[in-house]
Design an enzyme around this catalytic site. Structure first.
Site, short mmCIF file in Angstrom:
data_model
loop_
_atom_site.label_atom_id
_atom_site.label_comp_id
_atom_site.label_asym_id
_atom_site.label_seq_id
_atom_site.Cartn_x
_atom_site.Cartn_y
_atom_site.Cartn_z
N TYR A 176 8.16 3.56 -1.31
CA TYR A 176 9.00 4.31 -0.58
C TYR A 176 8.09 4.62 0.70
O TYR A 176 6.86 4.60 0.64
CB TYR A 176 9.53 5.33 -1.32
CG TYR A 176 8.68 6.52 -1.61
CD1 TYR A 176 7.62 6.26 -2.57
CD2 TYR A 176 8.59 7.74 -0.89
CE1 TYR A 176 6.94 7.22 -2.81
CE2 TYR A 176 7.80 8.81 -1.21
CZ TYR A 176 7.04 8.58 -2.16
OH TYR A 176 6.16 9.33 -2.47
N ARG A 229 2.08 0.69 6.23
CA ARG A 229 1.76 0.98 4.87
C ARG A 229 2.81 0.46 4.00
O ARG A 229 2.51 -0.09 2.94
CB ARG A 229 1.64 2.62 4.76
CG ARG A 229 1.27 2.98 3.36
CD ARG A 229 0.60 4.24 3.38
NE ARG A 229 1.97 5.22 3.33
CZ ARG A 229 1.91 6.69 3.66
NH1 ARG A 229 0.82 7.13 3.63
NH2 ARG A 229 2.91 7.40 3.83
N ARG A 284 18.13 -7.11 -16.80
CA ARG A 284 16.84 -6.85 -17.06
C ARG A 284 15.78 -7.77 -17.80
O ARG A 284 16.06 -8.24 -18.94
CB ARG A 284 17.09 -5.54 -17.98
CG ARG A 284 15.91 -4.80 -18.38
CD ARG A 284 16.18 -3.72 -19.43
NE ARG A 284 15.21 -2.72 -19.09
CZ ARG A 284 14.00 -2.58 -19.55
NH1 ARG A 284 13.52 -3.62 -20.44
NH2 ARG A 284 13.24 -1.56 -19.41
N HIS A 295 11.31 -8.12 -17.62
CA HIS A 295 10.13 -7.75 -17.12
C HIS A 295 9.70 -8.58 -15.73
O HIS A 295 9.21 -8.16 -14.60
CB HIS A 295 8.93 -7.62 -17.92
CG HIS A 295 8.88 -6.36 -18.55
ND1 HIS A 295 9.99 -6.10 -19.81
CD2 HIS A 295 8.06 -5.22 -18.61
CE1 HIS A 295 9.84 -5.06 -20.17
NE2 HIS A 295 8.84 -4.54 -19.68
N LYS A 342 2.39 3.19 -2.23
CA LYS A 342 3.24 4.33 -2.09
C LYS A 342 4.53 3.90 -2.95
O LYS A 342 5.44 3.53 -2.74
CB LYS A 342 3.48 4.77 -0.91
CG LYS A 342 4.18 5.96 -0.90
CD LYS A 342 4.51 6.58 0.57
CE LYS A 342 4.99 7.87 0.82
NZ LYS A 342 4.37 9.06 0.19
N GLU A 402 -6.54 14.01 -4.58
CA GLU A 402 -5.47 14.42 -3.69
C GLU A 402 -4.60 15.16 -4.23
O GLU A 402 -4.74 15.58 -5.48
CB GLU A 402 -5.04 13.02 -3.05
CG GLU A 402 -4.35 12.06 -3.93
CD GLU A 402 -3.74 11.03 -3.33
OE1 GLU A 402 -3.34 10.97 -2.47
OE2 GLU A 402 -3.58 9.84 -4.39
N LEU A 443 -3.80 7.68 -1.77
CA LEU A 443 -2.94 7.25 -1.03
C LEU A 443 -3.70 7.32 0.57
O LEU A 443 -4.23 8.30 0.92
CB LEU A 443 -1.64 7.74 -1.07
CG LEU A 443 -0.38 7.14 0.03
CD1 LEU A 443 -0.07 5.85 -0.56
CD2 LEU A 443 0.54 8.21 0.41
N1 PLP Z 1 -1.03 11.67 -1.16
C1 PLP Z 1 0.30 11.47 -2.00
C2 PLP Z 1 0.16 11.16 -3.28
C3 PLP Z 1 1.55 11.39 -1.30
O1 PLP Z 1 2.58 11.36 -1.91
C4 PLP Z 1 1.27 11.92 0.33
C5 PLP Z 1 2.82 12.00 0.90
O2 PLP Z 1 3.85 11.88 0.38
C6 PLP Z 1 0.02 11.88 0.83
C7 PLP Z 1 -0.92 11.69 0.14
C8 PLP Z 1 0.19 12.23 2.31
O3 PLP Z 1 0.69 10.93 2.97
P1 PLP Z 1 1.23 11.09 4.53
O4 PLP Z 1 0.16 11.70 5.13
O5 PLP Z 1 1.27 9.52 4.75
O6 PLP Z 1 2.49 11.92 4.24
#
Ligand code: PLP
Length: 287
Positions: free
Chosen positions: A32, A51, A100, A102, A147, A179, A203
Site C-alpha cells: 500500500y 516505492r 486459497r 499459498h 510497505k 523507526e 521503510l
Molecule cells: N515507517 C513506517 C513503518 C511507516 O509505516 C511509515 C509511514 O506510513 C513511515 C516510516 C514513514 O514513511 P513516509 O514518510 O513515506 O510516510
C-alpha cells in the site's frame, strides 16, 4: 457519499466489493501507499509511486508499473470535493483473488487495486507540543523496506502506545532504534541530525528523504548511522517524520529516561523548512 476507485472504476464507497478470496484478505498478500494531498496537490507522488513499484517487484506481482495512479488520486480528490485543505490518499494493491493456496495464483489473475481519499486533520497540537512515545521490541519480519499491508506488529505496537497514553511506539531491534509504527525517527546528538541508515529493517520513508534533502540544503550537519536505544538519554532532540505526522517532536519516551523535553531548535527548523517545502511543492500546481 464518497467515491473510491476499484479495479478501473470510480464507484460510491458503499458499492465497493472485493472477494472473500482476495489474497489481501487471506494472506496480507499486498502492498500500500499513503500520499498526502495539500490543497488538492499530491506531495511527492513520484517517490510514492517508485516505492510502490519497488514493493510490487519485491512481491513479484504481475504488474509493477502504476503510473496511472496519481491521475486516479487527482480524479478522486476532484470527485470528492477535497481540492482545498488536507487529505490523504490510500492505495492498496493485492495479488488479486483466487481460491486459497499459498503459491501464486495463475499469471492472468488481475491484481486488486483500490484507492480512497479522505479529509485529513493535521496533528497540529502534536507538532506544536510534541508527543509521548514508548519503546517496544521490534517483532516485525526482515523486509520492513517493503510497505506491506501485513501490519499486525505495527497495529499491536501502536495500540500498546495508545494504552500507555502515548502517540507512537518506536521499534528497537537488538538494541538499535529503528523507526516508529508509522514514522521514521530522527535524533539530534551534539548538534548533528542522525537517522538510521536504509536497510531491510526500516521503510525508506518519503518524508525521511525530504528531511535529509532539507538538512543538506540548509547545511545542517547530518548523518545516516545506527542509533542505540541505550544512548537515548543523551540525545538532545528526537522527532518522528512521516506522511501523516510530518515532523513531530518527541517530548518524552515513557519507558526510558527521556522526559519533558521541549521541542528543540533543530526540530523547529526542520518543521518550518518542511512547511516551506510543502508550500513550494504545491504552489501553482492544482488538480
Ligand atoms: N515507517 C513506517 C513503518 C511507516 O509505516 C511509515 C509511514 O506510513 C513511515 C516510516 C514513514 O514513511 P513516509 O514518510 O513515506 O510516510
Amino acid at each position: 457519499m464518497m467515491f473510491v476507485y476499484l479495479n478501473g472504476e470510480y464507484i460510491p464507497e458503499e458499492n465497493a466489493r472485493i472477494s472473500t478470496n482476495d489474497r489481501g484478505f487471506l494472506f496480507s498478500d499486498g502492498i500500500y501507499e499513503v500520499i498526502r494531498s495539500y490543497d488538492g496537490t499530491l506531495f511527492e507522488p513520484s517517490a510514492h509511486l517508485a516505492r510502490l513499484g519497488y514493493g510490487a517487484r519485491a512481491l513479484r506481482l504481475t504488474e509493477t508499473g502504476f503510473d496511472y495512479l496519481p491521475e486516479v488520486a487527482s480524479e478522486l480528490i476532484r470527485r470528492n470535493g477535497l481540492e482545498s485543505g488536507d487529505a490523504t490518499v490510500y492505495i492498496q494493491v493485492t495479488r488479486g483473488s483466487a481460491p486459497r493456496t499459498h503459491r501464486f495464483p495463475p499469471k492472468d489473475t488481475p491484481l486488486t487495486v483500490y484507492v480512497t481519499v479522505r479529509r485529513f486533520n493535521p496533528h497540529d497540537s502534536e507538532q506544536q507540543q510534541g508527543i509521548a512515545a514508548i519503546l517496544v521490541p521490534d517483532q516485525r519480519w526482515a523486509r520492513c523496506d517493503v510497505k506491506s499491508t501485513a501490519l499486525l506488529p505495527n497495529v499491536l505496537a501502536n495500540q500498546q502506545a495508545v494504552d500507555a497514553g502515548a502517540f507512537e511506539a518506536l521499534f528497537v531491534r537488538e538494541g538499535m532504534l529503528m523507526e516508529g509504527t508509522h514514522s521514521n525517527v530522527f535524533v539530534v546528538v551534539k548538534g548533528e541530525v542522525i537517522t538510521p541508515p536504509l536497510t531491510n529493517y526500516i521503510l525508506g520513508g518519503i518524508t525521511r528523504g525530504v528531511i535529509l534533502e532539507l538538512c543538506h540544503k540548509l547545511r545542517i550537519p547530518h548523518r545516516e548511522t545506527t542509533l542505540l536505544s541505550s544512548d537515548i538519554p543523551e540525545m538532545e532532540e528526537i522527532m518522528i517524520v512521516g506522511t501523516t505526522v510530518e515532523v513531530t517532536p518527541v517530548r518524552k519516551i515513557l519507558n526510558v529516561n527521556f522526559q519533558n523535553r521541549d521541542p528543540g531548535p533543530l526540530t523547529r527548523r526542520l518543521q518550518s523548512a518542511f512547511r516551506e517545502r510543502v508550500r513550494q511543492g504545491t504552489a501553482g500546481i492544482r488538480v
